[in-house]
Each structure stands twice: as structure tokens, then as C-alpha cells.
Write an enzyme that holds these catalytic residues in place. Structure first.
Site, mmCIF file in Angstrom:
data_model
loop_
_atom_site.group_PDB
_atom_site.id
_atom_site.type_symbol
_atom_site.label_atom_id
_atom_site.label_comp_id
_atom_site.label_asym_id
_atom_site.label_seq_id
_atom_site.Cartn_x
_atom_site.Cartn_y
_atom_site.Cartn_z
ATOM 1 N N GLU A 122 3.441 35.196 27.855
ATOM 2 C CA GLU A 122 2.034 34.777 26.887
ATOM 3 C C GLU A 122 1.912 33.526 27.209
ATOM 4 O O GLU A 122 0.719 32.841 27.428
ATOM 5 C CB GLU A 122 2.497 34.677 25.605
ATOM 6 C CG GLU A 122 1.233 34.131 24.564
ATOM 7 C CD GLU A 122 1.574 34.059 23.213
ATOM 8 O OE1 GLU A 122 2.712 33.717 22.653
ATOM 9 O OE2 GLU A 122 0.669 34.951 22.631
ATOM 10 N N ASP A 123 2.932 32.449 27.705
ATOM 11 C CA ASP A 123 2.586 31.106 27.796
ATOM 12 C C ASP A 123 1.959 30.739 28.946
ATOM 13 O O ASP A 123 1.500 29.547 29.165
ATOM 14 C CB ASP A 123 4.052 30.330 27.844
ATOM 15 C CG ASP A 123 4.494 30.355 26.310
ATOM 16 O OD1 ASP A 123 3.754 30.344 25.332
ATOM 17 O OD2 ASP A 123 5.760 30.375 26.263
ATOM 18 N N HIS A 140 4.985 26.111 18.590
ATOM 19 C CA HIS A 140 3.366 26.622 19.246
ATOM 20 C C HIS A 140 2.785 26.915 17.905
ATOM 21 O O HIS A 140 3.238 26.937 16.706
ATOM 22 C CB HIS A 140 3.427 27.809 19.888
ATOM 23 C CG HIS A 140 4.131 27.695 21.290
ATOM 24 N ND1 HIS A 140 5.033 28.471 21.604
ATOM 25 C CD2 HIS A 140 3.801 26.730 22.302
ATOM 26 C CE1 HIS A 140 5.293 28.176 23.037
ATOM 27 N NE2 HIS A 140 4.583 27.060 23.408
ATOM 28 N N CYS A 178 5.107 36.286 22.344
ATOM 29 C CA CYS A 178 5.539 35.487 23.633
ATOM 30 C C CYS A 178 5.545 36.460 24.666
ATOM 31 O O CYS A 178 5.764 36.075 25.805
ATOM 32 C CB CYS A 178 6.450 34.638 23.394
ATOM 33 S SG CYS A 178 6.895 34.159 21.743
ATOM 34 N N ASP A 201 12.809 31.217 31.497
ATOM 35 C CA ASP A 201 12.046 31.299 30.028
ATOM 36 C C ASP A 201 10.752 32.294 30.761
ATOM 37 O O ASP A 201 9.917 32.294 29.676
ATOM 38 C CB ASP A 201 11.430 29.932 29.693
ATOM 39 C CG ASP A 201 12.369 29.548 28.653
ATOM 40 O OD1 ASP A 201 12.987 30.199 27.751
ATOM 41 O OD2 ASP A 201 12.566 28.299 28.919
ATOM 42 N N ARG A 244 3.831 20.993 23.468
ATOM 43 C CA ARG A 244 3.470 21.530 24.791
ATOM 44 C C ARG A 244 2.049 21.623 25.371
ATOM 45 O O ARG A 244 1.897 21.735 26.608
ATOM 46 C CB ARG A 244 3.798 23.216 24.972
ATOM 47 C CG ARG A 244 5.546 23.343 24.390
ATOM 48 C CD ARG A 244 6.269 22.972 25.416
ATOM 49 N NE ARG A 244 7.754 23.253 25.105
ATOM 50 C CZ ARG A 244 8.540 24.394 25.360
ATOM 51 N NH1 ARG A 244 7.759 25.512 25.694
ATOM 52 N NH2 ARG A 244 9.518 24.520 24.886
ATOM 53 N N ARG A 293 9.308 24.895 32.909
ATOM 54 C CA ARG A 293 8.322 26.006 32.893
ATOM 55 C C ARG A 293 7.231 25.781 33.899
ATOM 56 O O ARG A 293 6.135 26.857 34.130
ATOM 57 C CB ARG A 293 7.883 26.307 31.481
ATOM 58 C CG ARG A 293 9.318 26.570 30.449
ATOM 59 C CD ARG A 293 8.811 27.695 29.424
ATOM 60 N NE ARG A 293 8.211 28.951 29.829
ATOM 61 C CZ ARG A 293 7.800 29.774 28.992
ATOM 62 N NH1 ARG A 293 7.749 29.586 27.518
ATOM 63 N NH2 ARG A 293 7.297 30.946 29.349
HETATM 64 C C1 CIR Z 1 10.328 27.792 25.160
HETATM 65 O O1 CIR Z 1 11.093 27.118 24.623
HETATM 66 O O2 CIR Z 1 9.574 27.701 26.048
HETATM 67 C C2 CIR Z 1 10.940 29.409 25.356
HETATM 68 N N1 CIR Z 1 12.305 29.364 25.176
HETATM 69 C C3 CIR Z 1 10.255 30.157 24.379
HETATM 70 C C4 CIR Z 1 9.039 30.374 24.415
HETATM 71 C C5 CIR Z 1 8.266 31.167 23.332
HETATM 72 N N2 CIR Z 1 6.730 31.537 23.771
HETATM 73 C C6 CIR Z 1 5.905 31.430 22.656
HETATM 74 O O3 CIR Z 1 6.149 31.420 21.569
HETATM 75 N N3 CIR Z 1 4.687 32.011 23.119
#
Ligand code: CIR
Length: 253
Positions: free
Chosen positions: A65-66, A161, A248, A60, A131, A85
């Protein structure tokens, strides 16, 4: 104005990431092509893009961004809330050290994903989600307040999110899913309201003079155009399949 962006290519193990979507398994080749189109859109907005290689350890990690929140000249490395993650924080840290002199970190027991953080002008809205826990949100709130910004927390409820349901499109303008439009925390913002069938398009993003929007949502693109926004559409079907969207895929600063 945003001058720079960091993105990371989807890796060979991209399709093994986390998802709740029922849209099927992404096609990696298509995902890479769409990622290139996304990079081109960022460049059209006048941003210099640093492209990191895909990382096989963290499927991932293309959703950069995360991994961090930028607060003016300071970068806050997050502590991603899904255990698969968590190691992405250490992955992005040396990259961010090349760009930022000041760095903070969300620490245990706090968890926070950048997808839960929406900056509008001098205010940060922080989503409380699966999260991002209360402790992570509290840590970020105190950092941004110390830096001279305001912060509000918003419970996200069901869904990934905060920015799954809203996106910044102007100085004080957001696109927002109808069920969030009356939240008191965002009452001071100009809200362009989206209906549930267009939820995926809520995750759009203003980048300098344009708004980057996922392709295939004519009601949202028309609404934005009629409100005077200049839009750039990017096909993101292979990222939607992994619950990822426009915001993201980059860190912008
Ligand atoms: C997740 O579930 O963490 C990833 N497959 C998708 C993350 C998307 N990130 C975001 O919206 N900032």
C-alpha cells in the site's frame, strides 16, 4: 467496486523490516499463512488478486500500500519516507505498468507513503507524518485535484500513518480513533469511534460489500455489525508485530 488487488508475499527477510512494536519477532511461516488468509478474504469480496513473490532486498515490501496511490484510472507511485523503503517505488513500477496507462510519481524532496492516504468518495485525506512530508502531500494534492477530486491534509502527530488511526468502512463512513474524531477535516464523514485499546482495529478496510477487520477486536466488530456492516475477520498478529495492518497489505483498484 474494486475489481483487482496486488499483494506481495512476505519474504525470507520479512522479520528484518522496520518496527516500533514491542510484540516480538514475527514467525515467518505464520505470517505466510496469515497472508494467505488475507488473500482468501479479498477473493471472498470478489476481487481478482495478483500475488507477487516476496522480495529479499526490501523486507517491508509486503506492505505494498505504501508504494502507490490509485486515483481513478491514474496511479501515483510514491516516494516512501523511510530510506530503507525508498527503492520500493522502482520495484512496484513495472508491475503497475501492466495495469495502468497513466502514471505519475512523487518526486524529491517530497516523500509520501500510501498508508497516509485515505480516499472517501471523491475526497483524499492526506496525513502529514514521519513518512509523508509537506512537499509529498502537496504534490499528491495537486495531482488529485487536477483529476477532479478534493484533498485535505491532516497532521498525524505521533504514530506511523494516517490510516494507523482511521479506516474507510462505507460510502461516507470511517472507523476512527477517539482522539481524531473531532478533526475539522473529517467533520463531514460519519465517524464510528474506537477507543485506544482497539487502535490496531482502526486499520480496517471496506472491500466491496464487506469490511475486512483484524481478528481479536470484539468491541469494534460488534460496533460495525450493529451499524449494518458485513465483516470478515483476518488474524494478522504477525503483521501487527511489524506495524502493518489490513490496508497496508494490498493495492486495490
Ligand atoms: C514500515 O514501518 O514501513 C512497515 N514495517 C509497516 C508499514 C505499514 N504500512 C501501512 O500502514 N500502510
Amino acid at each position: 467496486m474494486f475489481e483487482k488487488a496486488i499483494v506481495r508475499k512476505p519474504s525470507e527477510r520479512y522479520t528484518e523490516g522496520i518496527t516500533t512494536s514491542t510484540l516480538g519477532v514475527p514467525n515467518l511461516e505464520k505470517a505466510l499463512a496469515q497472508h494467505n488468509q488475507y488473500i482468501d478474504a479479498l477473493k471472498k469480496c470478489g476481487v481478482k488478486v495478483t500475488v507477487l513473490e516476496g522480495n529479499n532486498q526490501f523486507p517491508d515490501s509486503t506492505f505494498v500500500e505504501d508504494e502507490a496511490v490509485i486515483v481513478g484510472k491514474l496511479v501515483v507511485v510514491t516516494r516512501p519516507g523511510n530510506p530503507s523503503r525508498a527503492g520500493e517505488a522502482a520495484l512496484i513500477t513495472p508491475v503497475l505498468e501492466n495495469f495502468f496507462e497513466r502514471m505519475e510519481q512523487i518526486t524529491s524532496p517530497g516523500t509520501l507513503d500510501g498508508g497516509d492516504v485515505m480516499e472517501v468518495g471523491s475526497t483524499f485525506f492526506i496525513g502529514l507524518s514521519e513518512r509523508t512530508n509537506g512537499e509529498g502531500a502537496k504534490q499528491l494534492k495537486s495531482i488529485v485535484e487536477r483529476e477532479g477530486y478534493h484533498a485535505f491534509m491532516i497532521p498525524v502527530g505521533t504514530g506511523l500513518h494516517l490510516k494507523t488511526f482511521m479506516g474507510v468502512v462505507g460510502e461516507n463512513d470511517i472507523v476512527v480513533l477517539d482522539r481524531f474524531q473531532d478533526r475539522p477535516e473529517i467533520s463531514g464523514l460519519n465517524r464510528l469511534v474506537v477507543s485506544p485499546e482497539n487502535t490496531y482495529a482502526c486499520n480496517c478496510r471496506r472491500v466491496n460489500n464487506n469490511v475486512i477487520l483484524p481478528a481479536g477486536f470484539p468491541a469494534v466488530s460488534t460496533m460495525l455489525t450493529e451499524n449494518g456492516f458485513s465483516i470478515l475477520e483476518v488474524e494478522l498478529s504477525e503483521f501487527q508485530k511489524m506495524d502493518g495492518g489490513i490496508s497496508c497489505l494490498s493495492l486495490l483498484f
